[in-house]
Enzyme design. Sequence first.
Site, PDB file in Angstrom:
ATOM      1  NE  ARG A  40      -4.340  -1.451   1.811  1.00 51.45           N
ATOM      2  CZ  ARG A  40      -5.220  -1.487   2.813  1.00 51.45           C
ATOM      3  NH1 ARG A  40      -5.085  -0.971   4.058  1.00 51.45           N
ATOM      4  NH2 ARG A  40      -6.678  -1.910   2.444  1.00 51.45           N
ATOM      5  N   GLY A  74     -12.129  -4.159   2.219  1.00 48.42           N
ATOM      6  CA  GLY A  74     -13.456  -3.715   2.350  1.00 48.42           C
ATOM      7  C   GLY A  74     -13.996  -2.721   1.188  1.00 48.42           C
ATOM      8  CE  LYS A  98     -18.234 -16.231  10.553  1.00 41.24           C
ATOM      9  NZ  LYS A  98     -18.644 -15.210  11.646  1.00 41.24           N
ATOM     10  N   GLY A 109      -7.757  -8.610   1.374  1.00 41.15           N
ATOM     11  CA  GLY A 109      -6.645  -8.983   2.356  1.00 41.15           C
ATOM     12  C   GLY A 109      -6.236 -10.287   2.123  1.00 41.15           C
TER      13      GLY A 109
HETATM   14  C1  3PG Z   1      -8.429  -1.547   5.241  1.00 39.48           C
HETATM   15  O1  3PG Z   1      -7.431  -1.998   5.637  1.00 39.48           O
HETATM   16  O2  3PG Z   1      -9.410  -2.318   4.608  1.00 39.48           O
HETATM   17  C2  3PG Z   1      -8.603   0.141   5.183  1.00 39.48           C
HETATM   18  O3  3PG Z   1      -7.539   0.726   5.306  1.00 39.48           O
HETATM   19  C3  3PG Z   1      -9.768   0.534   6.062  1.00 39.48           C
HETATM   20  O4  3PG Z   1      -9.481   0.124   7.327  1.00 39.48           O
HETATM   21  P1  3PG Z   1     -10.659  -0.038   8.639  1.00 39.48           P
HETATM   22  O5  3PG Z   1     -11.448  -1.413   8.191  1.00 39.48           O
HETATM   23  O6  3PG Z   1     -10.211   0.063   9.742  1.00 39.48           O
HETATM   24  O7  3PG Z   1     -11.583   1.176   8.290  1.00 39.48           O
END
Ligand code: 3PG
Length: 420
Positions: free
Chosen positions: A45, A379, A203, A356
């Site tokens: 990132r 997300g 899930k 991730g």
């Molecule tokens: C992530 O790692 O998906 C983003 O940086 C958002 O992080 P967060 O879910 O803590 O808002």
Amino acid sequence: MMGTPAFLRLEDFARDGRLRGQRVFIRADFNVPLAADGGIADDSRIRAALPGIRLCLQSGAAVMLASHLGRPREGALGAQDTLAPVAARLAELLGRPVPLVCDWVGGAFEVAPGDAVLLENCRGNRGEKADDPRLAACIASWIDLYVNDAFGAAHRAECTTHALALAAPAACAGPLMAAELDALGHALAGPARPLVAIVGGAKVSTKLGVLETLADRVDVLVAGGGIANTFLAARGGPVGTSLFEPALLDAAARVEQRLARRGARLWLPEDVVTAGRCAADARGTVRATSAVPPGEMILDVGPASRAALAGVLAAAGTIVWNGPLGVFELAPFAAGTRALAEAVAASPAHSIAGGGDTLAAIAAFGVGERIDYVSTGGGAFLEFLEGRELPAVAALRARALPNSRRIVPVPRFENEPEAA
Ligand code: 3PG
Ligand code: MG
């Protein structure tokens, strides 16, 4: 129909020396995984944000970088919440010092044109999570341009991802944000067919929105991991002690019906690897999916499934990949996800991956170079696939409208430490 307004891009502002001497605030997503020793486990990132940072530096801007790290309590940053490791890594990658600035909300710090500083974890600021317009107005008062290059955090409506975009004198997308939106938008809007989506992971409940949206768009939906187990159970198959969600059986059946109505199909494994427990020293057994014994759990897909899936992926026009097929972190159950990674990489299809676990699998199996687009979003990637408008993107679009106005600054904001 009127087209959706586009967003402005950093390149538009960087033309003709317009950024020289400007105070540019770049919201990046430096929320990187940290190793046990506090070092950075994966700096993807950080590297992905370099083009935007370099463009601003070369343009003679005074560059202020901001990001969150983890989910700290506002007004109470601890030692584990500091962006200090990121500042050190940025300095290495840029080949110049990148000082870390604490207590920056009031703008009381120096940064010369052509230099960069990193502002300490923005989630330490009171009002950040709540998207507080007073905090935004305070920050906006000492910047000239707001750049959002944090695609990974674009699904969060927080001060530095949303309110500040509305309050800043000008706002635009950085090159990473723009590339993500271009790549993902193109894959969903006009994909080469067949469009194959792989949705794996634990899930159904966390990915139901994505599964439902994709059910209306894809030609083949490949379910993997615990998600596949729930679909298998919804078909009435034996899943033994596998991870699955009894409460989501109807939802899973509806997703499959939705696909079938369009002539699209759900791909599930025909054979699986099972074991009595999920451990690195457990012994996996290959079985037909219809023959999972009561005391065993499904932990990976079997060899016949791997071969079949490779065929599906080789024939695809576009592949969207999120989530593993099995417990790939454990050697006995890694073969399915490894084969998937290799088949995505080998396919002539235009391939897009994100999330991730997916990034970890891509790194573990060394296929990153052969995937056409690897998203930095977790997300955010999923919410984009769901077809939701990301709040940070909505704010950028709003600022691109001809009649875009700054939100009027309101009362003074006090970033006081929380009372003990
Ligand atoms: C992530 O790692 O998906 C983003 O940086 C958002 O992080 P967060 O879910 O803590 O808002
Ligand atoms: Mg390809």
